[in-house]
Scaffold this motif. Structure first.
Motif, PDB file in Angstrom:
ATOM      1  N   VAL A  67       0.896  -1.147   0.040  1.00  0.00           N
ATOM      2  CA  VAL A  67      -0.009  -0.049   0.214  1.00  0.00           C
ATOM      3  C   VAL A  67       0.817   1.183   0.032  1.00  0.00           C
ATOM      4  O   VAL A  67       1.709   1.339   0.697  1.00  0.00           O
ATOM      5  CB  VAL A  67      -0.889   0.077   1.302  1.00  0.00           C
ATOM      6  CG1 VAL A  67      -1.729   1.353   1.255  1.00  0.00           C
ATOM      7  CG2 VAL A  67      -1.805  -1.328   1.297  1.00  0.00           C
ATOM      8  N   PRO A  68       0.781   2.208  -1.094  1.00  0.00           N
ATOM      9  CA  PRO A  68       1.484   3.374  -0.660  1.00  0.00           C
ATOM     10  C   PRO A  68       1.478   4.218   0.346  1.00  0.00           C
ATOM     11  O   PRO A  68       0.350   4.142   0.986  1.00  0.00           O
ATOM     12  CB  PRO A  68       0.881   4.275  -2.138  1.00  0.00           C
ATOM     13  CG  PRO A  68       0.026   3.120  -2.934  1.00  0.00           C
ATOM     14  CD  PRO A  68      -0.411   2.355  -2.051  1.00  0.00           C
TER      15      PRO A  68
ATOM     16  N   ILE B  60      -1.390   6.921   5.002  1.00  0.00           N
ATOM     17  CA  ILE B  60      -1.410   8.170   5.751  1.00  0.00           C
ATOM     18  C   ILE B  60      -2.844   8.647   5.749  1.00  0.00           C
ATOM     19  O   ILE B  60      -3.391   9.012   6.874  1.00  0.00           O
ATOM     20  CB  ILE B  60      -0.263   9.060   5.538  1.00  0.00           C
ATOM     21  CG1 ILE B  60       1.110   8.617   6.136  1.00  0.00           C
ATOM     22  CG2 ILE B  60      -0.556  10.482   6.210  1.00  0.00           C
ATOM     23  CD1 ILE B  60       2.280   9.410   5.475  1.00  0.00           C
ATOM     24  N   ASN B  61      -3.431   8.549   4.617  1.00  0.00           N
ATOM     25  CA  ASN B  61      -4.764   9.100   4.480  1.00  0.00           C
ATOM     26  C   ASN B  61      -5.746   8.331   5.100  1.00  0.00           C
ATOM     27  O   ASN B  61      -6.657   8.748   5.791  1.00  0.00           O
ATOM     28  CB  ASN B  61      -5.053   9.252   2.930  1.00  0.00           C
ATOM     29  CG  ASN B  61      -6.215   9.824   2.700  1.00  0.00           C
ATOM     30  OD1 ASN B  61      -6.916  10.774   3.313  1.00  0.00           O
ATOM     31  ND2 ASN B  61      -7.110   9.451   1.712  1.00  0.00           N
ATOM     32  N   HIS B  62      -5.595   6.962   4.962  1.00  0.00           N
ATOM     33  CA  HIS B  62      -6.109   6.009   6.022  1.00  0.00           C
ATOM     34  C   HIS B  62      -6.144   6.398   7.497  1.00  0.00           C
ATOM     35  O   HIS B  62      -7.197   6.136   8.089  1.00  0.00           O
ATOM     36  CB  HIS B  62      -6.065   4.690   5.784  1.00  0.00           C
ATOM     37  CG  HIS B  62      -6.869   3.641   6.253  1.00  0.00           C
ATOM     38  ND1 HIS B  62      -7.991   3.354   5.964  1.00  0.00           N
ATOM     39  CD2 HIS B  62      -6.633   2.808   7.268  1.00  0.00           C
ATOM     40  CE1 HIS B  62      -8.449   2.421   6.793  1.00  0.00           C
ATOM     41  NE2 HIS B  62      -7.773   2.135   7.631  1.00  0.00           N
ATOM     42  N   GLU B  63      -5.120   6.609   7.796  1.00  0.00           N
ATOM     43  CA  GLU B  63      -4.621   6.763   9.373  1.00  0.00           C
ATOM     44  C   GLU B  63      -5.350   7.984   9.849  1.00  0.00           C
ATOM     45  O   GLU B  63      -5.978   7.870  10.876  1.00  0.00           O
ATOM     46  CB  GLU B  63      -3.200   6.672   9.669  1.00  0.00           C
ATOM     47  CG  GLU B  63      -2.607   5.408   9.597  1.00  0.00           C
ATOM     48  CD  GLU B  63      -2.887   4.577  10.556  1.00  0.00           C
ATOM     49  OE1 GLU B  63      -2.507   4.861  11.830  1.00  0.00           O
ATOM     50  OE2 GLU B  63      -3.278   3.302  10.419  1.00  0.00           O
TER      51      GLU B  63
ATOM     52  N   ILE C 106      -6.586  -1.196   6.816  1.00  0.00           N
ATOM     53  CA  ILE C 106      -6.611  -0.750   5.221  1.00  0.00           C
ATOM     54  C   ILE C 106      -6.496  -2.007   4.477  1.00  0.00           C
ATOM     55  O   ILE C 106      -7.039  -2.109   3.177  1.00  0.00           O
ATOM     56  CB  ILE C 106      -5.460   0.011   4.963  1.00  0.00           C
ATOM     57  CG1 ILE C 106      -5.431   0.682   3.863  1.00  0.00           C
ATOM     58  CG2 ILE C 106      -4.123  -0.799   5.224  1.00  0.00           C
ATOM     59  CD1 ILE C 106      -4.517   1.896   3.457  1.00  0.00           C
ATOM     60  N   LEU C 107      -6.026  -3.153   5.020  1.00  0.00           N
ATOM     61  CA  LEU C 107      -6.162  -4.740   4.108  1.00  0.00           C
ATOM     62  C   LEU C 107      -7.548  -5.185   3.888  1.00  0.00           C
ATOM     63  O   LEU C 107      -7.836  -5.322   2.702  1.00  0.00           O
ATOM     64  CB  LEU C 107      -5.379  -5.717   4.888  1.00  0.00           C
ATOM     65  CG  LEU C 107      -3.885  -5.309   4.885  1.00  0.00           C
ATOM     66  CD1 LEU C 107      -3.303  -6.636   5.906  1.00  0.00           C
ATOM     67  CD2 LEU C 107      -3.330  -5.388   3.641  1.00  0.00           C
ATOM     68  N   GLU C 108      -8.372  -5.033   4.706  1.00  0.00           N
ATOM     69  CA  GLU C 108      -9.782  -5.397   4.722  1.00  0.00           C
ATOM     70  C   GLU C 108     -10.786  -4.569   3.900  1.00  0.00           C
ATOM     71  O   GLU C 108     -11.316  -4.921   2.815  1.00  0.00           O
ATOM     72  CB  GLU C 108     -10.274  -5.438   6.287  1.00  0.00           C
ATOM     73  CG  GLU C 108      -9.691  -6.429   7.082  1.00  0.00           C
ATOM     74  CD  GLU C 108     -10.344  -6.347   8.467  1.00  0.00           C
ATOM     75  OE1 GLU C 108     -11.245  -5.448   8.780  1.00  0.00           O
ATOM     76  OE2 GLU C 108      -9.943  -6.919   9.336  1.00  0.00           O
TER      77      GLU C 108
END
Length: 80
Positions: A35-36, A41-44, A68-70
């Motif tokens: 994952v880039p 960071i956006n997901h966090e 983020i994997l799910e």
């Protein structure tokens, strides 16, 4: 005061850049690091930080958001 400020900066950097790898298989680790960083960071900042603030500062009993994997696996299933 100075060391408290450094602690806050270090906490923010760890929160943004250190990925959770606890109890993951090698294949899942490969997915985690594929994952880039900008997406991570956006997901966090948009998913996990609001959950953290609501859970630990506002004391709301809310379920954990998906990793983020799910999220990516769900998108792949929808696209198939």
């Amino acid at each position: 005061g100075f060391y408290a400020g450094l602690n806050l900066i270090a906490w923010f950097m760890v929160f943004c850049f250190v990925r959770e790898t606890k109890q993951l298989t090698l294949e899942e680790l490969d997915q985690v690091f594929s994952v880039p960083t900008s997406s991570y960071i956006n997901h966090e900042l948009t998913v996990w930080l609001p959950w953290f603030l609501k859970r630990y500062f506002l004391r709301k009993n809310i379920p954990k958001p998906p990793l983020i994997l799910e999220k990516e696996e769900h998108v792949e299933k929808v696209l198939e």
